[in-house]
Design a protein around this motif. Structure first.
Motif, PDB file in Angstrom:
ATOM      1  N   MET A  15       0.849  -1.198   0.000  1.00  0.00           N
ATOM      2  CA  MET A  15       0.000   0.000   0.000  1.00  0.00           C
ATOM      3  C   MET A  15       0.883   1.247   0.000  1.00  0.00           C
ATOM      4  O   MET A  15       0.619   2.206  -0.732  1.00  0.00           O
ATOM      5  N   SER A  16       1.947   1.214   0.804  1.00  0.00           N
ATOM      6  CA  SER A  16       2.897   2.335   0.810  1.00  0.00           C
ATOM      7  C   SER A  16       3.571   2.421  -0.548  1.00  0.00           C
ATOM      8  O   SER A  16       3.765   3.505  -1.096  1.00  0.00           O
TER       9      SER A  16
ATOM     10  N   LEU B 154       2.497   1.422  -3.502  1.00  0.00           N
ATOM     11  CA  LEU B 154       1.605   1.892  -4.568  1.00  0.00           C
ATOM     12  C   LEU B 154       1.446   3.410  -4.505  1.00  0.00           C
ATOM     13  O   LEU B 154       1.503   4.105  -5.530  1.00  0.00           O
ATOM     14  N   SER B 155       1.277   3.914  -3.289  1.00  0.00           N
ATOM     15  CA  SER B 155       1.135   5.355  -3.116  1.00  0.00           C
ATOM     16  C   SER B 155       2.395   6.067  -3.637  1.00  0.00           C
ATOM     17  O   SER B 155       2.318   7.097  -4.327  1.00  0.00           O
TER      18      SER B 155
ATOM     19  N   PRO C  66       4.597   6.415   2.783  1.00  0.00           N
ATOM     20  CA  PRO C  66       4.821   6.427   1.335  1.00  0.00           C
ATOM     21  C   PRO C  66       6.113   7.174   0.959  1.00  0.00           C
ATOM     22  O   PRO C  66       6.810   6.787   0.024  1.00  0.00           O
TER      23      PRO C  66
END
Lengths: 190, 393
Positions: B287-288, B290-291, B366
Motif C-alpha cells: 500500500m505504501s 503503490l502510493s 509512502p
C-alpha cells in the motif's frame, strides 16, 4: 479530496469505536473510508490511536500522513501527536493544558466534561468526540453519523449514544467561530 | 440478491470468506492480531452447523484441523507468529499426509513474543520452510480487505484441489484495517471440494495417476479403510523405509505445486508496461509502495508496481519479465529482506535489486518508498538509495 483524522487518547476511552463509526458514516454517504489503529498490549490504559481516512477517490495508503484533524483527549497524546501536526487542526479536550511548544492551530472543547456532566456517563466521551469531529470536519452529515452510531454501539445503549452524538455536534457548532475555515481547503491548495 | 457494501475489517473478511468457501470446522487458540477471526468463527460457525473449538494451544489447534479435514470437513485455524511456529511440525504432517487445511497467519513483530500489537511481515520464509524437509506449500498474501475475503476462498480451493496446507499470510495492518468493501452474493461463490473416490473397493489413498498428480481423498467414517502416517508411506498409506518409494513420493508432492506454478501465480500490476523503476512488494507494504509509485509517476518517473498475491510458489515468471525492462527493482517489506532474497534469485543480476527493510513495527510511510524510487531514478547506487529512504543498516 482526502481528509485524514487521528483520534488519540488512552486505551479504554473508546476512540477505536469512534473511528469506526466515523468511517462507517462516510461510507453511508457513498464515500471511501479506511480506518486503522495502533495500540499497546494493555486492554486499558496505555496510549491508543485510531486513524480514519475519508476520500471521494480510491485510497491507496490507509494511514494518516499529515492529519487534517487531530483529536487528543489526554495530555500524553496531545504532546506526542500535537508536535507532528502541520496545517491541520488540533481538537483538544479542555482538561488538557495547552503546550506553547505545539504550534498547530488548536481548539479546546469540554468533551470529557460534557460526557460526564451533561450526559451523565463518562464512557460516552468517545461519541461526544465523534460528534465534534463530524460537525467540525463535515466529513459526514448528522444523519449518517446517527445511522452509523445505531449500527455500531452495543444494543440497548443507542439512545444514550445518540444523545452524546448530538451533544458533540452542538459543541462543534459553538466551536465554529474558533475554527479557521482554511481547514476546509484541500491539501493541494495549501 | 444484492451485493453487500460494508465497512469491514480484514480479519472479519477472512472469516466471511472462509464461511463462503464452506468452512465447517475451526480450531484455534486466540492470539493478537488474529483473535477477531476466532471470535467471529465462534459466533458464526454454530449457526451453519459447523464446529468451533478453542484448543489448549496452537499444536492442538492444527492437529484438530487435520483430524477434521480427514473426515471430509473444510477446516481452518488462524494465528500469529508465535502460534505459527508451534504449528510447524503438523504443517509438515499435513504436507506429507496430503491433508487440506487452511492456516491464516496474521503476522506481527517477532521473533518470539516480540511486539504483539505491532506490524511485521517476517514470516515469509517460515511459511515456506518452517517445517523440516522438502515439502509442498502454498502461501497467499492479501493486500486489502476485499482480498482477505477473496484469497481465503482461494486458499480453501487450492487446499482442496492439491491436498496441501495453504497459508494466508496476512499482517497486523491488513488484518485490523477496516475499509469499504463490496462483497459478492454468497450464491455467486463456487467453491471447490476435494475429489473423492466412488467406491471403497481397491481404494489406495496415495495412488496418483501421474507424476505430480493428486490422489483421490476418501472421508473417514464412510466405509473407506486407510492409514495416515507421518512416516513415508506407500500408495496404500502403509509405512515404508524404502528409499525408492520415499523418493517417488516426495518428488510427486513437490511436482504437485511446481507443475502448476503458472496457474498458482497471482499478482496485481500497476504501470509496469514501460516501467524503469519497479517496486515489488506484498501485503501492507504494497500500500505504501503503490502510493509512492503513483506519486513518482506524477513527477514523470517511470515507476511501476508488482504486488504479489501469491508468495509461494514464488511468481518467478512475472518477476523475471519485469527485470527485462527495469533498471532497478526495489523491494519494500516489513522484515530485513525475505522476499528480496527470492527477487534477487530470479532477477539473477539482470538489474540491481534494492532491499528496503523495516522492522520497527510501523508501516512504511509512502515518502520512504518514494525517496528510494527518486534516488534510483537519479541513478544513485542501491546503498545510496537505501540511505535516501532513511534505512539504517
Amino acid at each position: 479530496m482526502r481528509v485524514e483524522f487521528r483520534l488519540s487518547g488512552s486505551g479504554g476511552q473508546g476512540l477505536l469505536l469512534a473511528g469506526i463509526v466515523l468511517a462507517e458514516a462516510a461510507i453511508l454517504e457513498g464515500k471511501n473510508a479506511v480506518q486503522t489503529q495502533s495500540y499497546g498490549p494493555e486492554a486499558r490504559g496505555g496510549s491508543s490511536k485510531a486513524e480514519v481516512v475519508v476520500s471521494d477517490e480510491d485510497i491507496d495508503y490507509p494511514k494518516a500522513t499529515d492529519p487534517d484533524y487531530l483529536l487528543a483527549l489526554t495530555s500524553e497524546s496531545y504532546k506526542t501527536y500535537g508536535k507532528l501536526m502541520g496545517a491541520g487542526l488540533v481538537i483538544l479536550d479542555s482538561s488538557v493544558t495547552l503546550d506553547p511548544e505545539i504550534k498547530a492551530r488548536t481548539v479546546s472543547l469540554p468533551i470529557l466534561k460534557t460526557a460526564a456532566e451533561d450526559i451523565g456517563k463518562k464512557v460516552v466521551a468517545n461519541i461526544v468526540a465523534l460528534g465534534v469531529l463530524g460537525g467540525i470536519s463535515g466529513a459526514a452529515t448528522a444523519q449518517s453519523l446517527e445511522a452509523a452510531v445505531k449500527n455500531r454501539v452495543p444494543k440497548g445503549t443507542e439512545e444514550l449514544n445518540l444523545k452524546a452524538l448530538r451533544a458533540g455536534l452542538d459543541l462543534a457548532k459553538t466551536a465554529m467561530p474558533q475554527v479557521d475555515w482554511t481547514m476546509k481547503r484541500s491539501k493541494n491548495e495549501r | 440478491m444484492a451485493k453487500t457494501v460494508k465497512l469491514m475489517q480484514g480479519n472479519e473478511a477472512c472469516t466471511i470468506g472462509a464461511l463462503a468457501a464452506g468452512l465447517e470446522f475451526y480450531a484455534g487458540y486466540p492470539i493478537t492480531p488474529s483473535t477477531e477471526i476466532a471470535e467471529l468463527c465462534a459466533e458464526e460457525l454454530p449457526k451453519v452447523g459447523g464446529k468451533f473449538i478453542q484448543m489448549e494451544d496452537e499444536i492442538g489447534s492444527i492437529a484438530a484441523c487435520i483430524g477434521a479435514s480427514l473426515t471430509g470437513k473444510k477446516a481452518m485455524t488462524a494465528t500469529s507468529g508465535p502460534g505459527f511456529s508451534l504449528m510447524q511440525e503438523s504443517i509438515g504432517y499435513a504436507s506429507l499426509c496430503e491433508v487440506p487445511v487452511v492456516i491464516i497467519d496474521v503476522q506481527r513483530m517477532g521473533p518470539s513474543t516480540g511486539m504483539p500489537t505491532s506490524l511485521a511481515q517476517g514470516d515469509v520464509m517460515q511459511a515456506r520452510w518452517g517445517t523440516h524437509g522438502d515439502h509442498p506449500v502454498i502461501a497467499l498474501a492479501p493486500g486489502n480487505v476485499r482480498e482477505c475475503f477473496d484469497l481465503t476462498i482461494r486458499a480453501f480451493d487450492l487446499a482442496e484441489t492439491y491436498r496441501v496446507p495453504v497459508i494466508v499470510l496476512s499482517d497486523e495492518t491488513i488484518g485490523h484495517m477496516r475499509e469499504k468493501v463490496v462483497l459478492p452474493d454468497p450464491s455467486e461463490i463456487r467453491s471447490v471440494r476435494r475429489a473423492a473416490p466412488s467406491s471403497p473397493a481397491g481404494y489406495k489413498p496415495y495412488a496418483a495417476e501421474e507424476d505430480g498428480g493428486v490422489p483421490l481423498m476418501a472421508p473417514f467414517g464412510e466405509g473407506y479403510r486407510w492409514h495416515v502416517t507421518g512416516l513415508f508411506h506407500n500408495e496404500a498409506g502403509r509405512p515404508t523405509n524404502s528409499g525408492e518409494v520415499a523418493d517417488k513420493l516426495l518428488r510427486r508432492l513437490s511436482r504437485k505445486i511446481e507443475k502448476n506454478a503458472d496457474e498458482l501465480a497471482d499478482y496485481a500490476a500497476e504501470s509496469l508496461e514501460d516501467c524503469e523503476i519497479a517496486v515489488v512488494s506484498f501485503g501492507s507494504s504494497a500500500m505504501s509502495g503503490l502510493s509512492a509509485v503513483r506519486r513518482a509517476r506524477k513527477e514523470g518517473v517511470k515507476a511501476g508496481m508488482l504486488r504479489l498475491k501469491t508468495i509461494w510458489p514464488f511468481p518467478e515468471k512475472a518477476v523475471a519479465e519485469l527485470a527485462k525492462r527495469a533498471t532497478r527493482v526495489i523491494v519494500p517489506e516489513m522484515n530485513l529482506g525475505q522476499i528480496a532474497l527470492e527477487v534477487e534469485r530470479v532477477v539473477a543480476g539482470a538489474c540491481p535489486v534494492q532491499r528496503l527493510g523495516k522492522v520497527n513495527g510501523e508501516l512504511f510511510r509512502p515518502e520512504e518508498v518514494y525517496a528510494a524510487i527518486m534516488s534510483a531514478a537519479r541513478g544513485d547506487d542501491a546503498a545510496g538509495a537505501g540511505r535516501a529512504a532513511g534505512e539504517a543498516r
